[in-house]
Design an enzyme around this catalytic site. Sequence first.
Site, mmCIF file in Angstrom:
data_model
loop_
_atom_site.group_PDB
_atom_site.id
_atom_site.type_symbol
_atom_site.label_atom_id
_atom_site.label_comp_id
_atom_site.label_asym_id
_atom_site.label_seq_id
_atom_site.Cartn_x
_atom_site.Cartn_y
_atom_site.Cartn_z
ATOM 1 N N TYR A 1 -27.317 -69.675 -26.908
ATOM 2 C CA TYR A 1 -27.215 -70.721 -25.895
ATOM 3 C C TYR A 1 -28.480 -70.783 -25.046
ATOM 4 O O TYR A 1 -28.947 -71.870 -24.694
ATOM 5 C CB TYR A 1 -25.996 -70.479 -25.000
ATOM 6 N N HIS B 1 -28.311 -63.576 -32.798
ATOM 7 C CA HIS B 1 -28.069 -62.529 -31.795
ATOM 8 C C HIS B 1 -28.755 -61.216 -32.202
ATOM 9 O O HIS B 1 -28.202 -60.446 -32.989
ATOM 10 C CB HIS B 1 -26.567 -62.297 -31.617
ATOM 11 N N GLU C 1 -29.010 -58.622 -30.446
ATOM 12 C CA GLU C 1 -28.386 -57.467 -29.798
ATOM 13 C C GLU C 1 -27.268 -56.847 -30.623
ATOM 14 O O GLU C 1 -26.870 -55.702 -30.376
ATOM 15 C CB GLU C 1 -27.859 -57.858 -28.413
ATOM 16 N N LYS D 1 -21.695 -46.584 -19.378
ATOM 17 C CA LYS D 1 -20.958 -45.353 -19.658
ATOM 18 C C LYS D 1 -21.739 -44.395 -20.558
ATOM 19 O O LYS D 1 -21.788 -43.189 -20.309
ATOM 20 C CB LYS D 1 -19.611 -45.688 -20.310
#
Length: 506
Positions: free
Chosen positions: A80, A167, A169, A362
């Site tokens: 996007y 993408h 990632e 985390k």
Amino acid sequence: MYEKIIILDFGSQTTQLIGRRVRELNQYCEIFPYNKFPADDSGVKGVILSGGPYSVYDEDAFHTDLSILRGKYPVLGICYGAQLMAYSAGGTVEAAGTREYGRANLSHIQDGDPLLQGLKTGSQIWMSHGDSITRLPENFKVIASTNDVKVASYHIEGEKTWGVQFHPEVFHTTDGMKILDNFLNICGCSKDWTPASFIESTVKELKTKLGDDKVILALSGGVDSSVTAVLLHRAIGKNLTCVFVDHGLLRKNEFSKVLKAYEDMGLNVIGVNAKDKFYSELVGVSEPEKKRKIIGKGFIDVFNEEAQKMQGIRWLGQGTIYPDVIESLSITGQTIKSHHNVGGLPKDMNLKLVEPLRSLFKDEVRRVGHELGMPEHLIRRHPFPGPGLGIRILGEITEEKVRILQDADDIYISMLHEWGLYDKIWQAGAILLPIRSVGVMGDFRTYEYVVALRAVTSMDAMTADWAQLPYDFLAKVSNEIINKVKGVNRVVYDISSKPPATIEWE
């Protein structure tokens, strides 16, 4: 002040994943809503625009003023983000004939482009979009294509600005980390964000911020609060007091085990046995949210009571981590969830917050724990809910039900360790169901409780899949629980994923 990459979130489910990937390349980054570029841009080396759920021409689509970014910083638009840059500059974005989702391969790569340096034709990428860029504005140059998508990637000539329709990632883009690393190199990033550098700078900042002030911290036994405690202890030593409350809903023998672990680490810890208080307040309560509120308020009451006994406490330490911060900054204006570490403390405590982990994911918290030399069993511990077994006992909570679930859960978790499975899953636990089933033990008919076993794999608990544990393991665990836990005659395994289910049952 760290040099950083700014990630602008346009609502993608993988925005946090972009952040983690950048951090894995030892580069500090921060995530902001698409329309909240930080006023203080000191240290900003580049900007990444995330994907998003809308089409750029939708009435509700997220738009932002790209003129404050283009030409001032290196920019990388993903999905996007790439479409928005092309559309805003006069290009055309149209609905694809079919949604382009899944694996694809680059059939053309422009030689010499710095973003795609090191990639070869045929490199696998991951597409997830319903629109395609069908016409690029002037000065936008195609630098990569697939057999089905001409504009898989582009570069704006005269600027350090790129867009990729796929993408980088996600795991399925095999050279995705290389693309992100190339972008960091374009930005001139030093990539020196490491656990050691974080510890050094954080301890220094805490010493300056806290001085000789005293801090109180609620411990849970989990990795976030434990790492927070060790960092604060390094900075202020004896001026840190930790409180570990046993609400009677911890795992079997956990109160004594965790207290011993903290004492071995040199922390000043006060252990408070408050079982009777919690059990009495939970009598007759079966509605999940009401149980949560009673347990939460009870914890606050006990913590406040202990804090009032101390003199000169000025700060409250919390194990808030970066996903908590991100999720409380919803781009739609609706908070996904509020901070949940202590929350709701009485205003008359007048304590200021100190949250040394609020910039970490985390997995980074665990790496910092390793660097601090903390015990492995604390660092690798699965997430455990604040209400504890209270939301794993469906229906009313009684001491007898707690005993049954603690025994069953202890067998389950111990065997996960024995079989080498514990570290392969994100979270596991046993659930005591509010039903009884007929069984046969020896020559006798039984009518006893059912225990459900839950184990999931995940990256961040935002989504989770049920763990495909070996059948022989499940058979052994079931047999052990039924034979050794009085009150249980049936064991089932939960094979629900999140979504649509949640990790916990309540």
